[in-house]
Design a protein around this motif. Structure first.
Motif, short mmCIF file in Angstrom:
data_model
loop_
_atom_site.label_atom_id
_atom_site.label_comp_id
_atom_site.label_asym_id
_atom_site.label_seq_id
_atom_site.Cartn_x
_atom_site.Cartn_y
_atom_site.Cartn_z
N LEU A 335 0.85 -1.20 0.00
CA LEU A 335 0.00 0.00 0.00
C LEU A 335 0.88 1.24 0.00
O LEU A 335 1.86 1.33 0.74
N VAL A 340 -3.73 5.21 -2.31
CA VAL A 340 -4.71 6.07 -1.61
C VAL A 340 -5.31 7.08 -2.57
O VAL A 340 -6.52 7.34 -2.55
N LEU A 356 -6.84 0.68 5.76
CA LEU A 356 -5.65 0.45 4.94
C LEU A 356 -4.53 0.05 5.89
O LEU A 356 -3.95 0.90 6.58
N GLY A 359 0.44 -0.40 5.36
CA GLY A 359 0.99 0.45 4.31
C GLY A 359 2.01 1.43 4.89
O GLY A 359 1.67 2.56 5.27
N SER A 385 0.97 2.29 9.29
CA SER A 385 1.30 3.35 8.33
C SER A 385 2.39 4.25 8.89
O SER A 385 2.86 4.07 10.01
#
Length: 595
Positions: A335, A340, A356, A359, A385
């Motif tokens: 990701l 996005v 998500l 990522g 993330s």
């Protein structure tokens, strides 16, 4: 039910009308039970039967059968799906000694309560051979496990017909297939339940297209299907076979499947599919969705560096062909910010939940794109993330009125200040996950994965997060996860609605710097914590419980000036309302989980 009694038909030689035994039975009134033994046929009076009941056939290896969604009537049964299907109780323990394979199948169905009104059957006339009302017989048999149900079918013809109706009326089937069971056994079981709407299969052996063909043939009205696999099983279904199955099942609404590593390519076309969960995806050369009714999608990719799936193209096509999406969950190490942007460019107006996960290339710029395109999100999961406290600030500015669940686990750039700011600026928040966010680089890896380079990178990045403290005051928060926050040494919580708190592996949290003002706590998870910290947690939740209980032992003076303690000998005169309040408080006693 007079047809159950053996009838005698005599043809007189003089040509007169035949004698009908049924008219004689009507004059006798209520029928009595059989006077002979059902096993050996001898008279019951003074008889001890030594004949054993024959064992059940081996091909009907089941472990759970429960309530079905319909009840018998004098007319033939017509399947009518109930508005709300729900899983019934499990009978795995009850069947352990029933002579069946305990590990094959679990059968469940919708609740039959209220589906069989008394007006449908005359409780005095509709009786079986033993005088048991048919409505009561149905209620008893539908709660039996398959072992007991198959045994009950041998009691009488009425019981056998009732059990057949139970199988036909079953709407939900939960199947666990061990390695030694052949697909033919599963097929024979599915054919006994043609009204199945919801099917869940857990495979302990390899699964291939033969199982899909079996399901497609035996379950014409299938709406919900879930296939899960154990660690020893391999899902060999390819993309073409799964695509063909979905296109042929016109009524399929939900599809959940694990171990989808051999799909290769997938083209799904369905006008009814609304929920799609696929896990263990790997290197998809082509993935196309033509599902206009799709509301929820979950795609979990295997954590391998050589995964060649083009997520950007996938998200672009998903936005064009599935405009009604409300929930999106993507878990992949690939990701990125470009993915996005592809999601935000789709302009999914009904999107409410976006997840998500893993990522690492998702940054604060990605948060800005999400916030500008979907300001009405209720759930946002960016675990794993690279967002920082600045990204949390953007989340708070845009989603302050709508966001109820925020998950920021495994985010190395988030500090305790950002978490406190989020709790202060999101008044409707009910769930917050900050696991493995505030980490001590000198502590051991709580995940137990010593070969994880990613965890080492997070530990280095979190070097400035040691000796952090959290002060959280929130009126609606119900669940808070701080699992693995080894860099946290002080915690102060004032959350009256909090019911679940996860402090697993918070090794550096000092007992004297812990304050829990959460009277509604039900569970506190404290595995891998210091013994002194566990004792402090137990003392605080116990004192909070005692304080709430003591409130019932105090009453205010008539003038309202002050509260006085009620003597113990007067407690017997308390009102019933106070007793009910005390019982409610006793049920809220907090449970500290340390294992």
């Amino acid at each position: 039910m007079n047809h159950l009694r053996p009838q005698t038909h005599i043809a007189p030689t003089d040509g007169s009308a035949a004698y009908d035994a049924s008219s004689a039975d009507a004059k006798r009134g209520k029928k009595r039970g059989s006077y002979n033994c059902g096993r050996c046929g001898l008279p019951k009076k003074g008889h001890n039967c030594n004949v054993k009941t024959p064992t059940s056939p081996s091909h009907s290896s089941l472990s759970t059968f429960s309530a079905v969604s319909a009840a018998p009537s004098s007319a033939s049964l017509v399947r009518q799906p109930p508005p709300n299907l729900r899983r019934a109780l499990s009978f795995e323990d009850a069947v352990a000694g029933g002579g069946f394979d305990d590990d094959l199948m679990d059968l469940a169905g919708g609740d039959a309560g209220g589906a069989f009104p008394e007006s449908d059957l005359d409780l005095d006339l509709d009786l079986d051979s033993s005088g048991l009302p048919m409505s009561l017989l149905w209620e008893v048999l539908r709660r039996l496990p398959p072992a007991g149900l198959l045994s009950a079918a041998r009691v009488s013809r009425v019981w056998r017909e009732t059990t057949k109706r139970l199988w036909r009326a079953a709407e939900e089937l939960n199947v666990r297939v061990p390695a030694r069971v052949q697909v033919g056994s599963v097929a024979s079981m599915l054919q006994k339940c043609p009204g199945i709407v919801k099917l869940s299969i857990k495979m302990e052996s390899d699964v291939d297209s033969t199982m899909l063909a079996c399901i497609a043939f035996s379950c014409p009205n299938l709406e919900y299907m879930e296939i899960s696999t154990t660690d020893t099983a391999i899902n060999r279904i390819n993309g073409d076979e799964l695509s063909r199955f979905v296109s042929e099942k016109k009524s399929l609404k939900s599809l959940k499947m694990e171990g989808c590593c051999n799909l290769g390519r997938l083209v799904l076309c369905s006008s009814s599919l609304s929920t799609l969960w696929l896990s263990d995806l790997f290197s998809l050369s082509k993935m196309v969705f033509n599902c206009p009714q799709l509301r929820e999608i979950s795609l979990e990719f295997s954590r391998q560096e050589n995964d060649g799936t083009d997520l950007k193209t996938l998200m672009e096509g998903l936005g064009r062909s599935c405009p009604s999406l409300q929930n999106i969950h993507i878990s992949s190490m690939h990701l990125s910010h470009a993915v996005v942007l592809a999601i935000t460019a789709a302009h999914l107006r009904e999107l409410r939940m976006l997840s998500l996960v893993l990522g690492s290339e998702i940054t604060d710029a990605s948060v800005a794109a999400i916030a500008s395109s979907y300001p009405n999100l209720e759930l946002l999961d960016l675990s794993g993330s690279g967002i920082s406290d600045s990204g949390i600030g953007m989340i708070c500015n845009v989603f302050s009125e709508t966001l109820t669940r925020l998950l920021l686990a495994l985010c190395p750039c988030v500090s305790s200040s950002g978490i406190q700011f989020a709790m202060a600026q999101l008044p409707n928040l009910e769930l917050m996950d900050c696991g493995m966010t505030i980490c001590d680089p000198n502590s051991d890896n709580p995940t137990g994965d010593d070969n994880s380079c990613e965890s080492q990178h997070r530990s280095i990045a979190n070097g400035h997060l040691t000796n952090q403290k959290l002060i959280i005051k929130h009126s609606r928060l119900k669940k808070l996860s701080l699992w693995g926050c080894s860099g946290l040494d002080a915690l102060y919580l004032n959350c009256p609605q909090l019911t679940d708190l996860n402090l697993n592996s918070c090794r550096n949290l000092h007992p004297e710097r812990l304050l829990l003002q959460c009277p509604g706590l039900e569970n506190v998870h404290a595995s891998c914590c210091q013994d002194l910290l566990i004792m402090a947690i137990q003392n605080q939740v116990r004192n909070a419980y005692t304080a709430m209980e003591n409130l019932l032992l105090c009453k205010r003076l008539p003038d309202g000036s002050k509260r006085v303690r009620v003597p113990h000998h007067l407690l017997s005169n308390e009102s019933l309302e106070d007793d009910n309040k005390r019982r409610k408080i006793e049920r809220r006693l907090c449970n500290v989980v340390v294992d």
